[in-house]
Design a protein around this motif. Structure first.
Motif, short mmCIF file in Angstrom:
data_model
loop_
_atom_site.label_atom_id
_atom_site.label_comp_id
_atom_site.label_asym_id
_atom_site.label_seq_id
_atom_site.Cartn_x
_atom_site.Cartn_y
_atom_site.Cartn_z
N ASP A 192 -12.42 -11.51 60.70
CA ASP A 192 -12.28 -11.06 62.10
C ASP A 192 -13.21 -9.88 62.40
O ASP A 192 -12.88 -8.98 63.20
CB ASP A 192 -10.84 -10.66 62.41
N VAL A 193 -14.38 -9.80 61.74
CA VAL A 193 -15.25 -8.65 61.91
C VAL A 193 -15.78 -8.53 63.34
O VAL A 193 -15.93 -7.43 63.89
CB VAL A 193 -16.41 -8.70 60.89
N LYS A 194 -16.11 -9.71 63.96
CA LYS A 194 -16.64 -9.64 65.31
C LYS A 194 -15.59 -9.12 66.29
O LYS A 194 -15.89 -8.35 67.21
CB LYS A 194 -17.13 -11.03 65.74
N ASP A 195 -14.37 -9.53 66.11
CA ASP A 195 -13.30 -9.05 67.01
C ASP A 195 -13.08 -7.55 66.81
O ASP A 195 -12.87 -6.80 67.77
CB ASP A 195 -12.03 -9.85 66.68
N THR A 196 -13.16 -7.12 65.51
CA THR A 196 -12.99 -5.69 65.21
C THR A 196 -14.09 -4.87 65.83
O THR A 196 -13.86 -3.80 66.44
CB THR A 196 -12.94 -5.45 63.70
N LEU A 197 -15.34 -5.32 65.73
CA LEU A 197 -16.47 -4.61 66.32
C LEU A 197 -16.36 -4.58 67.83
O LEU A 197 -16.66 -3.56 68.48
CB LEU A 197 -17.80 -5.28 65.91
N SER A 198 -15.94 -5.67 68.40
CA SER A 198 -15.81 -5.73 69.86
C SER A 198 -14.79 -4.71 70.34
O SER A 198 -15.01 -3.98 71.32
CB SER A 198 -15.40 -7.15 70.28
N LEU B 161 -15.38 -9.29 56.29
CA LEU B 161 -15.85 -10.24 57.30
C LEU B 161 -14.72 -10.92 58.06
O LEU B 161 -14.97 -11.60 59.07
CB LEU B 161 -16.71 -11.31 56.60
#
Length: 463
Positions: free
Chosen positions: A245-251, A243
């Motif tokens: 920086d998961v959103k940055d990684t997905l983006s 989790l």
């Protein structure tokens, strides 16, 4: 016959059996036979080479000694008398001088011959009276013959000059042909090198672009693999690591796009159509073109010819046609009016969008009824378009043709002396097929076989 007249028997006795002429300086040998002095000496000399110890008479083969040779003066005197009498032109029958000329017989006679029954009523004259007239006639004949001789010599000299001139012209033509072909060969060779060089350069440029695309794609593939490994490691870690920086990684992952490499055309731009550009097939063939029309007397009863005899179609049978022996009966065929017995000839046939036809040439004497076979051994040289089998050359065993383009206008070329029949697609100017060399003997004519819904048209040469 008067005494002293040289009869045939006397003359025969005075003939040398070696040289077969009147003896010259006659010499006798011990057996009694006589010969010319030179003849018998030559004979003895030739005998001495093979039989040096003895000589035999050439006539009776009796041996004789060389020292037995004696001059035969009496025979020599008789021979002189014979020669003198022959010079004086003595009549053999009467022993008189030949002083009269018989106009009817055209011969010299004596005064006694003139009174004989065989010359009775003939026109005769003394030699002196007619000699000058005949001499003038002979001189005129000589003059005429000399004129003819002069004309003959002039003609011979003219012919000799013609031979020389012809040889020079042929040699000049030969040199021009050789030079022309060498020039064409050099030109074609240089053009070949030029086009191959251009093609090679285009190959290098396109390969360079394709390899650049390949390298870029390899680099992109490597970056994608690294990104995939990074995500897989994140998934295998602890919940905190996943989790983080998961959103940055997905983006970032969703923003990854695969850019399409520059499009490269795989059709070479360097194109060279050799037959059309350099050999000009159409122009060469059409220099031998003949105007072919159809012969209604040979047309099958299901064929319909146009009024100008340039088009033929298949239709219902004609019932009122004369039963000509020249008419085709087994198949719906028709011949052209033109005959070919020598030389080079070319004609064209517009086949349009037809789905079946036979075209070519055939012997005028071909079988036209039952048993007709369209093969060279039976006098046919033709190609066929068949609905089922496509294009076929009607050789002894059918030759199936793979054509790049369907011809609309077919050209047929015949070289009678060379024994060649060739077919061309005049839509593209390309060669279709050439029959194996034949030895033609007899009259050849254009040949056509017509099928349903496939009319044939013979365009005039100027179209």
């Amino acid at each position: 016959m008067a005494s002293g007249i040289p009869s045939k028997k006397m003359r025969e006795e005075a003939i040398c059996s070696i040289c077969l002429n009147l003896m010259d300086e006659p010499m006798s040998i011990s057996c009694g036979h006589s010969y010319c002095h030179l003849c018998i000496m030559g004979f003895i000399e030739s005998i001495s080479l093979t039989q040096p110890e003895k000589s035999t008479c050439p006539q009776c083969r009796v041996p004789f000694q060389v020292d037995s040779l004696r001059p035969n003066k009496q025979l020599g005197g008789l021979i002189e008398v014979i020669k003198e009498l022959e010079r004086k032109k003595i009549c053999e029958e009467h022993g008189e001088q030949l002083q009269v000329f018989c106009e009817d017989e055209g011969q010299l006679i004596c005064w006694r011959c003139e009174r004989a029954p065989q010359h009775k009523g003939h026109t005769t004259a003394l030699i002196e009276d007619v000699c000058q007239g005949y001499k003038e006639k002979l001189q005129k004949a000589v003059t005429k013959l000399r004129q003819l001789e002069e004309e003959c010599m002039n003609s011979m000299a003219f012919t000799t000059r013609q031979i020389t001139e012809w040889k020079k012209k042929v040699e000049t033509q030969r040199e021009e042909i050789q030079f022309g072909f060498k020039t064409l060969q050099r030109f074609l060779h240089e053009e070949e090198k030029s086009f191959l060089w251009k093609l090679e350069k285009e190959e290098e440029q396109i390969l360079k672009r394709l390899r650049a695309n390949e390298a870029w794609l390899k680099q992109k593939s490597c970056a994608l693999k690294n990104h995939i490994l990074e995500l897989e490691e994140k998934c295998q870690g602890s919940a905190q690591e996943l989790l983080q920086d998961v959103k940055d990684t997905l983006s970032k992952s969703l923003a990854v796009m695969l850019e399409t490499p520059e499009a490269v055309s795989l059709e070479p731009s360097v194109v060279c159509n050799v037959p059309e550009l350099y050999l000009d097939v159409r122009k060469r063939l059409r220099s031998y073109q003949v105007d072919v029309t159809l012969d209604p007397d040979t047309a099958h009863h299901e064929l319909v010819l146009s009024e100008d005899r340039r088009q033929v179609t298949r239709g219902p049978p004609w019932e009122d046609l004369d039963p000509s022996s020249r008419r085709f009966k087994a198949f719906p065929c028709v011949l052209g009016c033109e005959i070919f017995i020598s030389g080079k000839h070319y004609f064209e046939v517009d086949v349009g969008e037809g789905t079946a036809w036979d075209l070519g040439v055939c012997l005028e004497s071909v079988q036209r009824g039952v048993g007709m076979e369209q093969k060279p051994e039976f006098g046919f040289w033709a190609i066929r378009l068949s609905r089922k089998k496509g294009y076929v050359a009607l050789t002894s065993s059918p030759t199936y043709l793979q054509l790049r383009d369907n011809p609309v206008l077919v050209g047929i070329f015949l070289d009678y002396e060379a024994g060649i029949v060739s077919f061309y697609n005049m839509t593209t100017g390309s060669h279709i097929f050439t029959f194996p060399k034949s030895s033609f003997s007899g009259t050849l004519r254009p040949y056509f076989q017509v099928y349903q819904y496939s009319p044939l048209f013979l365009p005039p040469p100027d179209e």
